[in-house]
Design a protein around this motif. Structure first.
Motif, PDB file in Angstrom:
ATOM      1  N   PHE A   1     -10.029  10.242   0.231  1.00  0.00           N
ATOM      2  CA  PHE A   1     -10.626   9.362   1.240  1.00  0.00           C
ATOM      3  C   PHE A   1     -11.986   9.924   1.664  1.00  0.00           C
ATOM      4  CE2 PHE A   1     -11.430   8.000   5.580  1.00  0.00           C
ATOM      5  CZ  PHE A   1     -11.043   6.663   5.595  1.00  0.00           C
TER       6      PHE A   1
ATOM      7  N   LEU B   1      -7.093   3.799  -4.322  1.00  0.00           N
ATOM      8  CA  LEU B   1      -7.201   3.079  -3.058  1.00  0.00           C
ATOM      9  C   LEU B   1      -7.665   4.014  -1.941  1.00  0.00           C
ATOM     10  CD1 LEU B   1      -6.887   0.470  -1.503  1.00  0.00           C
ATOM     11  CD2 LEU B   1      -4.473   1.050  -1.117  1.00  0.00           C
TER      12      LEU B   1
ATOM     13  N   ILE C   1     -10.128  -2.124   8.502  1.00  0.00           N
ATOM     14  CA  ILE C   1      -9.462  -2.257   7.194  1.00  0.00           C
ATOM     15  C   ILE C   1      -9.209  -0.883   6.591  1.00  0.00           C
ATOM     16  CG2 ILE C   1      -9.659  -3.190   4.855  1.00  0.00           C
ATOM     17  CD1 ILE C   1     -11.553  -5.324   6.009  1.00  0.00           C
ATOM     18  N   SER C   2     -10.261  -0.068   6.530  1.00  0.00           N
ATOM     19  CA  SER C   2     -10.147   1.217   5.827  1.00  0.00           C
ATOM     20  C   SER C   2      -9.201   2.188   6.531  1.00  0.00           C
ATOM     21  CB  SER C   2     -11.532   1.848   5.663  1.00  0.00           C
ATOM     22  OG  SER C   2     -12.124   2.111   6.917  1.00  0.00           O
TER      23      SER C   2
ATOM     24  N   ALA D   1     -10.951   3.166   0.109  1.00  0.00           N
ATOM     25  CA  ALA D   1     -10.908   2.985   1.561  1.00  0.00           C
ATOM     26  C   ALA D   1     -11.948   3.864   2.239  1.00  0.00           C
ATOM     27  CB  ALA D   1      -9.512   3.312   2.087  1.00  0.00           C
TER      28      ALA D   1
ATOM     29  N   VAL E   1      -5.471   1.226   6.117  1.00  0.00           N
ATOM     30  CA  VAL E   1      -5.065   1.548   4.745  1.00  0.00           C
ATOM     31  C   VAL E   1      -4.739   3.029   4.632  1.00  0.00           C
ATOM     32  CG1 VAL E   1      -5.928   1.773   2.378  1.00  0.00           C
ATOM     33  CG2 VAL E   1      -6.222  -0.376   3.612  1.00  0.00           C
ATOM     34  N   ALA E   2      -5.570   3.879   5.259  1.00  0.00           N
ATOM     35  CA  ALA E   2      -5.291   5.316   5.239  1.00  0.00           C
ATOM     36  C   ALA E   2      -3.945   5.620   5.898  1.00  0.00           C
ATOM     37  CB  ALA E   2      -6.421   6.070   5.942  1.00  0.00           C
TER      38      ALA E   2
ATOM     39  N   TYR F   1     -15.837   8.448   1.270  1.00  0.00           N
ATOM     40  CA  TYR F   1     -16.664   8.244   2.459  1.00  0.00           C
ATOM     41  C   TYR F   1     -17.999   8.966   2.355  1.00  0.00           C
ATOM     42  CZ  TYR F   1     -18.011   8.350   7.402  1.00  0.00           C
ATOM     43  OH  TYR F   1     -18.703   8.235   8.587  1.00  0.00           O
TER      44      TYR F   1
ATOM     45  N   VAL G   1       0.837  -1.203   0.000  1.00  0.00           N
ATOM     46  CA  VAL G   1       0.000   0.000   0.000  1.00  0.00           C
ATOM     47  C   VAL G   1       0.869   1.248   0.000  1.00  0.00           C
ATOM     48  CG1 VAL G   1      -1.638   1.348   1.373  1.00  0.00           C
ATOM     49  CG2 VAL G   1      -1.963  -1.111   1.109  1.00  0.00           C
TER      50      VAL G   1
ATOM     51  N   LEU H   1     -15.387   2.322   1.629  1.00  0.00           N
ATOM     52  CA  LEU H   1     -15.572   1.137   2.476  1.00  0.00           C
ATOM     53  C   LEU H   1     -15.983   1.549   3.889  1.00  0.00           C
ATOM     54  CD1 LEU H   1     -15.309  -1.955   2.892  1.00  0.00           C
ATOM     55  CD2 LEU H   1     -12.905  -1.546   3.486  1.00  0.00           C
TER      56      LEU H   1
END
Length: 540
Positions: free
Chosen positions: A85, A20, A43-44, A24, A47-48, A89, A9, A27
């Motif tokens: 991101f 991604l 998970i999200s 994220a 990843v951030a 969201y 990542v 998600l």
């Protein structure tokens, strides 16, 4: 495996990194109602964190062989990641707002694509700011989790206050949907719970390294402790009721296209009366024992206070000493000959004589829904708010508690006023219960009304007050002061809901010292981020 994943990542570039970041964020929206899949944050959010880690790898190594580190210019790249991101969201979590533009499709449908994209794009500026600030506080070790959490939680607080605020789907609502975890709201409120949520669910990012399991294990232990506290509080707080108060909530499910049609005046009023008189489950007179009849927001396609015939009909509906609490538009005549008529989105309290004995005017109006920012300019280019009222509504003078006959004083929250955690009650006159009248019919059978319901329920837990909710098309409910739903009418149905009124609790810790508690939590997290950043790092 986790280390390889984090490295993969962090080393992404170009459209893959951007994609991604967006995915994220999208998600993370699944953590909100009606899905309530809060584990997806584990998970999200990591990843951030890993995407932000990758910014240190963008430049060439310096003379010592290290990459260029954490320069101020990284903040701009971090802001770009944060905006993507946030866009994912908010786009995934708020797409349903577009439904409102299809109610009067001939006038507003062309605006729907702009609203669906522009609102998330604007809200994503707050996450952009958060990622930039987090990057400035970044450190290779666990301190970056504190930096990420405090920056994003701080941006969420700003989102709830800047330009009247829009604190919808704060990250803390991911845990507030689960009643045991929601009990922490009584201690730290939704902004405190947002900070805790971000700390807990970003911590799996630390698993990419030796001994990194310790921090996620600590986070899991804290989550279990919160659930244990919730179970203890629920078990020790049985629901009690106010004597001699009997509620009846009427949910008409009137199509939104009909709500503001004056030609349907008699039809709508007749429907309301018939539903309100509906017999109880055992066949008894539905209104015989009712002390408080509750109708939803914007109940009438006319000004009730200016219609004595309608008021007389409503008085005849009520038994002696009973009252009707109903949403309605209200007009206030000008005090001068050339002054404008002011219109308010209000709640009336009406007694059995057909007299309005109490009134509350909505304070937090919906931008572009109930009023236009920069009204004169926007109207000059052909825009207007979604409601039919020309010129929009005027905000009320402030929160206030209404004293009503035969029931405890009530704090009124009209529609989305229920999403403002630090503006739910008049602190100078604490109510005995909260009443949220709303009209989510603009949004149909979408996630919007479910999200609104969770946020309204959170106010009950924060304040230790029961909440009664009346929605045009749902979700109508009676909620006790620890968030238990005692009775409920589902979305998209018509009917009545009969219930006793739950009794209030003593003010919670949050109710007594909410802002102080939140400030202390933010200060501790900030100190942790700074101290970890300055400490020598032995491992990445």
């Amino acid at each position: 495996m986790i280390t390889r994943l984090s490295t993969g990542v962090a080393t992404l570039r170009g459209w893959r990194r951007a994609g991604l970041a967006f995915a994220a964020g999208a998600l993370a929206a699944l953590a909100m109602a009606p899905f309530d899949l809060f584990p997806v944050l584990a998970i999200s959010l990591p990843v951030a964190v890993w995407l932000l880690d990758g910014l240190a790898l963008d430049g060439p190594p310096d003379a010592t062989g290290r990459t260029r580190g954490f320069a101020l210019r990284d903040a701009a790249a971090a802001a770009g990641l944060g905006w993507l991101f946030g866009l994912g969201y908010f786009l995934a979590g708020l797409w349903w707002i577009g439904s409102a533009f299809l109610v009067d499709a001939d006038q507003f449908a062309w605006l729907m694509p702009f609203a669906v994209v522009m609102l998330p794009a604007g809200l994503a500026l707050f996450t952009a700011l958060a990622f930039a600030l987090a990057r400035l506080l970044w450190s290779p070790g666990p301190g970056r989790i504190a930096a990420f959490a405090v920056a994003l939680a701080g941006a969420e607080w700003l989102r709830g206050h800047v330009l009247t605020g829009f604190p919808w789907n704060l990250f803390g609502y991911a845990l507030a949907s689960e009643i045991h975890l929601a009990q922490s709201l009584s201690l730290v409120g939704i902004y405190g719970l947002t900070l805790i949520t971000l700390l807990l669910f970003a911590s799996p990012a630390l698993m990419a390294g030796r001994g990194g399991w310790r921090w996620p294990a600590l986070a899991l232990a804290l989550l279990l402790a919160m659930a244990g506290f919730g179970a203890w509080r629920l078990a020790g707080t049985p629901t009690s009721f106010v004597d001699k108060v009997q509620l009846r909530i009427m949910q008409p499910n009137v199509p939104q296209n009909d709500k503001f049609n004056p030609s349907l005046r008699n039809q709508i009023l007749t429907q309301y009366l018939a539903l309100s008189r509906q017999p109880t489950a055992d066949g008894a007179d539905g209104m015989a024992k009712v002390t408080d009849l509750i109708w939803p927001e914007s109940a009438f396609p006319f000004l009730l206070s200016s219609d004595p015939d309608a008021l007389a009909v409503l008085g005849d509906l009520l038994k002696p000493n009973a009252v009707l609490l109903t949403g309605a538009g209200r007009a206030e005549q000008p005090t001068t000959d050339d002054g404008p008529v002011l219109y308010y989105n209000s709640l009336h309290v009406i007694d059995a004589t057909g007299t309005i004995i109490g009134n509350y005017d909505k304070v937090h109006l919906v931008p572009f829904g109930e009023y236009l920012p920069f009204q004169s300019f926007l109207e000059s280019i052909g825009l207007r708010q979604l409601t039919e009222q020309r010129g929009g509504f005027t905000p009320g003078p402030g929160l206030r508690t209404l004293d009503i006959p035969n029931a405890p004083p009530v704090g009124v929250l009209v529609c989305y006023e229920a999403i403002f955690p630090d503006a739910a009650i008049d602190a100078a006159h604490r109510p005995g219960w909260l009443l949220n009248v709303t009209n989510d019919g603009w949004f149909g059978l979408t996630p919007g009304p479910y999200q609104h319901f969770v946020q309204a329920r959170a106010r009950a837990v924060e304040e230790g007050l029961p909440l009664v909710r009346a929605g045009n098309d749902g979700i109508s409910a009676v909620i006790d002061p620890v968030g238990r739903v005692l009775a409920r009418l589902p979305l998209g149905t018509s009917g009545v809901l009969d219930s006793r009124l739950p009794a209030a609790l003593a003010p919670t810790a949050f109710a007594k010292a909410g802002n102080t508690i939140i400030a202390i939590l933010f200060l501790i997290a900030t100190i942790c981020a700074v101290c970890f950043r300055r400490a020598p790092q032995t491992e990445a």
